[in-house]
Motif scaffolding. Structure first.
Motif, PDB file in Angstrom:
ATOM      1  N   LEU A 122       1.288  -1.370  -0.088  1.00  0.00           N
ATOM      2  CA  LEU A 122       0.520  -0.017   0.131  1.00  0.00           C
ATOM      3  C   LEU A 122       1.022   1.587   0.126  1.00  0.00           C
ATOM      4  CD1 LEU A 122      -2.622  -1.208   2.478  1.00  0.00           C
ATOM      5  CD2 LEU A 122      -2.923  -0.946  -0.208  1.00  0.00           C
ATOM      6  N   ALA A 156      -9.266  -6.940  -3.605  1.00  0.00           N
ATOM      7  CA  ALA A 156     -10.489  -7.647  -3.726  1.00  0.00           C
ATOM      8  C   ALA A 156     -10.693  -8.625  -5.481  1.00  0.00           C
ATOM      9  CB  ALA A 156     -11.154  -6.510  -4.165  1.00  0.00           C
ATOM     10  N   GLY A 157      -9.228  -9.091  -5.801  1.00  0.00           N
ATOM     11  CA  GLY A 157      -8.644  -9.443  -6.840  1.00  0.00           C
ATOM     12  C   GLY A 157      -8.619 -10.871  -6.251  1.00  0.00           C
ATOM     13  N   ASP A 158      -8.688 -12.180  -6.984  1.00  0.00           N
ATOM     14  CA  ASP A 158      -8.845 -12.917  -6.522  1.00  0.00           C
ATOM     15  C   ASP A 158      -7.308 -14.187  -5.815  1.00  0.00           C
ATOM     16  OD1 ASP A 158     -10.815 -14.699  -8.836  1.00  0.00           O
ATOM     17  OD2 ASP A 158      -9.567 -14.176 -10.226  1.00  0.00           O
ATOM     18  N   THR A 159      -6.767 -13.242  -5.657  1.00  0.00           N
ATOM     19  CA  THR A 159      -5.663 -13.836  -4.931  1.00  0.00           C
ATOM     20  C   THR A 159      -6.396 -13.658  -3.149  1.00  0.00           C
ATOM     21  OG1 THR A 159      -3.800 -12.932  -5.743  1.00  0.00           O
ATOM     22  CG2 THR A 159      -3.102 -13.176  -3.684  1.00  0.00           C
ATOM     23  N   GLU A 162      -8.474 -15.788  -2.484  1.00  0.00           N
ATOM     24  CA  GLU A 162      -8.544 -17.119  -2.173  1.00  0.00           C
ATOM     25  C   GLU A 162      -8.073 -17.167  -0.348  1.00  0.00           C
ATOM     26  OE1 GLU A 162      -6.915 -19.739  -5.206  1.00  0.00           O
ATOM     27  OE2 GLU A 162      -5.405 -19.009  -4.410  1.00  0.00           O
ATOM     28  N   ARG A 179     -11.690  -1.879  -1.821  1.00  0.00           N
ATOM     29  CA  ARG A 179     -11.726   0.159  -1.465  1.00  0.00           C
ATOM     30  C   ARG A 179     -12.772   0.195  -2.539  1.00  0.00           C
ATOM     31  NH1 ARG A 179      -6.381   1.327  -5.346  1.00  0.00           N
ATOM     32  NH2 ARG A 179      -7.067   0.136  -7.550  1.00  0.00           N
ATOM     33  N   ARG A 180     -14.216  -0.373  -3.761  1.00  0.00           N
ATOM     34  CA  ARG A 180     -14.476  -0.114  -3.921  1.00  0.00           C
ATOM     35  C   ARG A 180     -15.600  -0.884  -3.564  1.00  0.00           C
ATOM     36  NH1 ARG A 180     -13.936  -1.551 -10.177  1.00  0.00           N
ATOM     37  NH2 ARG A 180     -12.724  -3.904  -9.790  1.00  0.00           N
ATOM     38  N   ARG A 184     -13.003  -7.394  -7.759  1.00  0.00           N
ATOM     39  CA  ARG A 184     -12.603  -7.895  -9.047  1.00  0.00           C
ATOM     40  C   ARG A 184     -12.340  -9.246  -9.579  1.00  0.00           C
ATOM     41  NH1 ARG A 184      -9.514  -4.671 -13.076  1.00  0.00           N
ATOM     42  NH2 ARG A 184      -8.767  -3.264 -10.853  1.00  0.00           N
ATOM     43  N   ILE A 242      -3.001  -7.150  -2.583  1.00  0.00           N
ATOM     44  CA  ILE A 242      -3.571  -6.060  -4.194  1.00  0.00           C
ATOM     45  C   ILE A 242      -2.811  -6.479  -5.313  1.00  0.00           C
ATOM     46  CG2 ILE A 242      -4.274  -4.288  -2.338  1.00  0.00           C
ATOM     47  CD1 ILE A 242      -1.349  -2.717  -2.706  1.00  0.00           C
ATOM     48  N   GLY A 243      -1.727  -7.665  -5.481  1.00  0.00           N
ATOM     49  CA  GLY A 243      -0.965  -7.722  -6.432  1.00  0.00           C
ATOM     50  C   GLY A 243       0.741  -8.225  -6.602  1.00  0.00           C
ATOM     51  N   HIS A 286       2.438 -17.135 -11.628  1.00  0.00           N
ATOM     52  CA  HIS A 286       1.372 -16.059 -10.716  1.00  0.00           C
ATOM     53  C   HIS A 286       0.431 -16.778 -10.037  1.00  0.00           C
ATOM     54  CE1 HIS A 286      -0.871 -16.289 -14.234  1.00  0.00           C
ATOM     55  NE2 HIS A 286      -1.888 -16.573 -13.552  1.00  0.00           N
TER      56      HIS A 286
HETATM   57  P1  NDP Z   1      -4.996  -8.496  -9.040  1.00  0.00           P
HETATM   58  O1  NDP Z   1      -5.118  -7.338  -9.893  1.00  0.00           O
HETATM   59  O2  NDP Z   1      -6.644  -9.089  -9.883  1.00  0.00           O
HETATM   60  O3  NDP Z   1      -6.522  -7.479  -7.920  1.00  0.00           O
HETATM   61  C1  NDP Z   1      -5.469  -6.888  -7.362  1.00  0.00           C
HETATM   62  C2  NDP Z   1      -6.612  -6.299  -6.121  1.00  0.00           C
HETATM   63  O4  NDP Z   1      -5.790  -5.090  -5.512  1.00  0.00           O
HETATM   64  C3  NDP Z   1      -7.922  -5.509  -7.219  1.00  0.00           C
HETATM   65  O5  NDP Z   1      -9.387  -5.362  -6.525  1.00  0.00           O
HETATM   66  C4  NDP Z   1      -8.023  -3.546  -6.653  1.00  0.00           C
HETATM   67  O6  NDP Z   1      -9.123  -3.420  -6.316  1.00  0.00           O
HETATM   68  C5  NDP Z   1      -6.827  -4.347  -5.316  1.00  0.00           C
HETATM   69  N1  NDP Z   1      -5.860  -2.619  -5.051  1.00  0.00           N
HETATM   70  C6  NDP Z   1      -5.049  -2.080  -5.961  1.00  0.00           C
HETATM   71  N2  NDP Z   1      -4.163  -1.303  -5.171  1.00  0.00           N
HETATM   72  C7  NDP Z   1      -4.981  -1.567  -4.133  1.00  0.00           C
HETATM   73  C8  NDP Z   1      -5.041  -0.704  -3.254  1.00  0.00           C
HETATM   74  N3  NDP Z   1      -3.687   0.618  -3.550  1.00  0.00           N
HETATM   75  N4  NDP Z   1      -5.353  -0.617  -1.748  1.00  0.00           N
HETATM   76  C9  NDP Z   1      -6.725  -1.362  -1.979  1.00  0.00           C
HETATM   77  N5  NDP Z   1      -6.571  -1.849  -3.029  1.00  0.00           N
HETATM   78  C10 NDP Z   1      -5.804  -1.916  -3.825  1.00  0.00           C
HETATM   79  O7  NDP Z   1      -4.486  -9.047  -8.588  1.00  0.00           O
HETATM   80  P2  NDP Z   1      -4.333 -10.710  -8.174  1.00  0.00           P
HETATM   81  O8  NDP Z   1      -3.098 -10.851  -7.207  1.00  0.00           O
HETATM   82  O9  NDP Z   1      -5.876 -10.483  -6.862  1.00  0.00           O
HETATM   83  O10 NDP Z   1      -4.759 -11.660  -9.086  1.00  0.00           O
HETATM   84  C11 NDP Z   1      -3.555 -11.371 -10.330  1.00  0.00           C
HETATM   85  C12 NDP Z   1      -4.131 -12.202 -11.685  1.00  0.00           C
HETATM   86  O11 NDP Z   1      -3.720 -14.302 -11.013  1.00  0.00           O
HETATM   87  C13 NDP Z   1      -5.224 -12.388 -11.448  1.00  0.00           C
HETATM   88  O12 NDP Z   1      -5.707 -12.825 -13.467  1.00  0.00           O
HETATM   89  C14 NDP Z   1      -6.199 -13.549 -11.371  1.00  0.00           C
HETATM   90  O13 NDP Z   1      -6.884 -13.711 -12.035  1.00  0.00           O
HETATM   91  C15 NDP Z   1      -4.915 -14.015 -10.960  1.00  0.00           C
HETATM   92  N6  NDP Z   1      -5.320 -15.776  -9.726  1.00  0.00           N
HETATM   93  C16 NDP Z   1      -5.671 -16.565  -9.900  1.00  0.00           C
HETATM   94  C17 NDP Z   1      -5.899 -17.317  -9.273  1.00  0.00           C
HETATM   95  C18 NDP Z   1      -7.000 -18.596  -9.559  1.00  0.00           C
HETATM   96  O14 NDP Z   1      -7.201 -18.827 -10.641  1.00  0.00           O
HETATM   97  N7  NDP Z   1      -7.235 -19.259  -8.375  1.00  0.00           N
HETATM   98  C19 NDP Z   1      -5.293 -16.780  -7.635  1.00  0.00           C
HETATM   99  C20 NDP Z   1      -5.094 -16.194  -7.954  1.00  0.00           C
HETATM  100  C21 NDP Z   1      -4.628 -14.914  -8.292  1.00  0.00           C
HETATM  101  P3  NDP Z   1      -9.552  -2.835  -7.570  1.00  0.00           P
HETATM  102  O15 NDP Z   1     -10.466  -3.976  -7.743  1.00  0.00           O
HETATM  103  O16 NDP Z   1     -10.652  -1.838  -6.874  1.00  0.00           O
HETATM  104  O17 NDP Z   1      -8.858  -2.046  -8.867  1.00  0.00           O
END
Ligand code: NDP
Length: 318
Positions: A122, A156-159, A162, A179-180, A184, A242-243, A286
């Motif tokens: 962050l 809020a992503g897949d990671t 999970e 945050r939203r 995602r 957050i990635g 990843h």
């Molecule tokens: P993502 O980029 O998909 O998601 C990052 C999340 O972090 C988003 O929800 C984003 O919010 C949030 N974020 C980013 N910056 C901030 C911040 N400063 N403050 C608060 N929230 C923040 O990353 P992931 O690591 O989750 O996933 C990476 C890739 O790997 C994706 O393609 C995913 O589908 C894949 N994956 C697949 C899995 C599976 O299939 N089992 C498991 C894990 C990952 P916002 O939505 O608002 O932008």
């Protein structure tokens, strides 16, 4: 390219579990590997505390100490380990050219890329202060230390989804900071989160500060960006999900990558689209991102490099 040059059979770029394992195997295969460690010698594990899930350490081990063991083993078997970073590559023709520290050019018959990935943070001062003392970017690595406690996870992503469900099996309660007003993550993952009773999702919420007593985390100050109200969450663990970004920028334009920069390898191997260039560890993964999986692909890369060279020798002498 620079004036100073040297030729090597096998050049390993990066010194995490993938790089060191590649080094161990390449040394034993007599490839006389030279490794450039990168600026963070030992990789991401040097920034963690205890590692309990790497086989062979029955009572656990501190991350930096484990990487020191990896280094010693690679060195004992003959790897030439050097501190330095690769600043440019030229994969136009064989042998491959790699520039180190902007000044030295190495030509290499084979290159093993094990530059890893870095977690995104962050960027809060308090997050850095308590990193390894309650703040973590890996639930699978550190979740166990928070058994029966309350924790928070941001993302809020897949990671994040999970990891939140993983944490929910260990922790008493998991706050998920989103945050939203929506996720995602994929629908299936969101469904799993929303159906886990001890996960509470806080939408429209951002982290203001990690609270602590100087030793470890005691809470998190969050703000609801729709109502502008602040709340302190009583948690002892704070997970950032957050990635990640793979450390592959210098290979852009040379190697095939996915849209986020992970190097694409041929399924079931570590071969990249360039002959004699192999990739192991988090720079191409990843999904799993574990020390043991990185080590596994490091082993594969050294075997792939050895077989590639053996194949070339066979062609020359045939
Ligand atoms: P993502 O980029 O998909 O998601 C990052 C999340 O972090 C988003 O929800 C984003 O919010 C949030 N974020 C980013 N910056 C901030 C911040 N400063 N403050 C608060 N929230 C923040 O990353 P992931 O690591 O989750 O996933 C990476 C890739 O790997 C994706 O393609 C995913 O589908 C894949 N994956 C697949 C899995 C599976 O299939 N089992 C498991 C894990 C990952 P916002 O939505 O608002 O932008």
């Amino acid at each position: 390219m620079s004036q100073e040059t040297e030729h090597v059979k096998c050049l390993i770029i990066g010194s995490g579990p993938a790089g060191y394992t590649a080094a161990i195997y390449a040394s034993r295969a007599d490839l006389k590997p030279v490794m450039y460690t990168g600026l963070l010698a030992g990789g991401q594990l040097t920034q963690t505390t205890e590692v309990e899930n790497f086989p062979g350490y029955p009572t656990g081990i501190m991350g930096p100490e484990m990487m020191e063991d990896f280094r010693k083993q690679a060195e004992r078997l003959g790897t030439d380990i050097r501190f330095g970073y690769v600043s440019a590559v030229d994969f136009t023709s064989l042998p491959h050219k790699v520039v180190v520290d902007d000044v030295k050019t190495i030509t290499a018959d084979t290159v093993i890329i094990s530059t890893g990935a870095s977690a995104k943070w962050l960027g809060l001062e308090s997050e850095q202060k308590y990193s390894g003392f309650g703040v973590s970017a890996c639930a699978v690595c550190d979740g166990f230390f928070f058994k029966g406690q309350d924790v928070a996870i941001v993302g809020a992503g897949d990671t994040a989804a999970e990891e939140a469900t993983y944490l929910a099996k260990l922790a008493r309660k998991v706050y998920m900071i989103v945050r939203r007003d929506e996720f995602r993550a994929s629908k299936a993952m969101v469904h799993r989160v929303l159906n886990t009773p001890n996960i509470e999702v806080l939408y429209n919420t951002e982290t203001k500060e990690i609270l602590g007593d100087g030793q470890s985390v005691t809470g998190v100050k969050v703000i609801n960006n729709a109502t502008n109200t602040e709340t302190d969450l009583d948690v002892t663990g704070f997970f950032v999900a957050i990635g990640h970004h793979p450390n592959t920028d210098i290979f852009k334009g040379w190697l095939h990558m996915d849209e986020t920069g992970y190097i694409i390898t041929r399924p079931g191997s570590t071969e990249t689209n360039v002959e004699g260039v192999f990739c192991a560890g988090d720079a191409q993964d990843h999904i799993y991102r574990q020390a043991v999986t990185a080590a596994g692909t490091g082993c594969m890369a050294a075997i792939d490099a050895e077989r590639y060279l053996a194949g070339k020798e066979h062609v020359v002498t045939a």
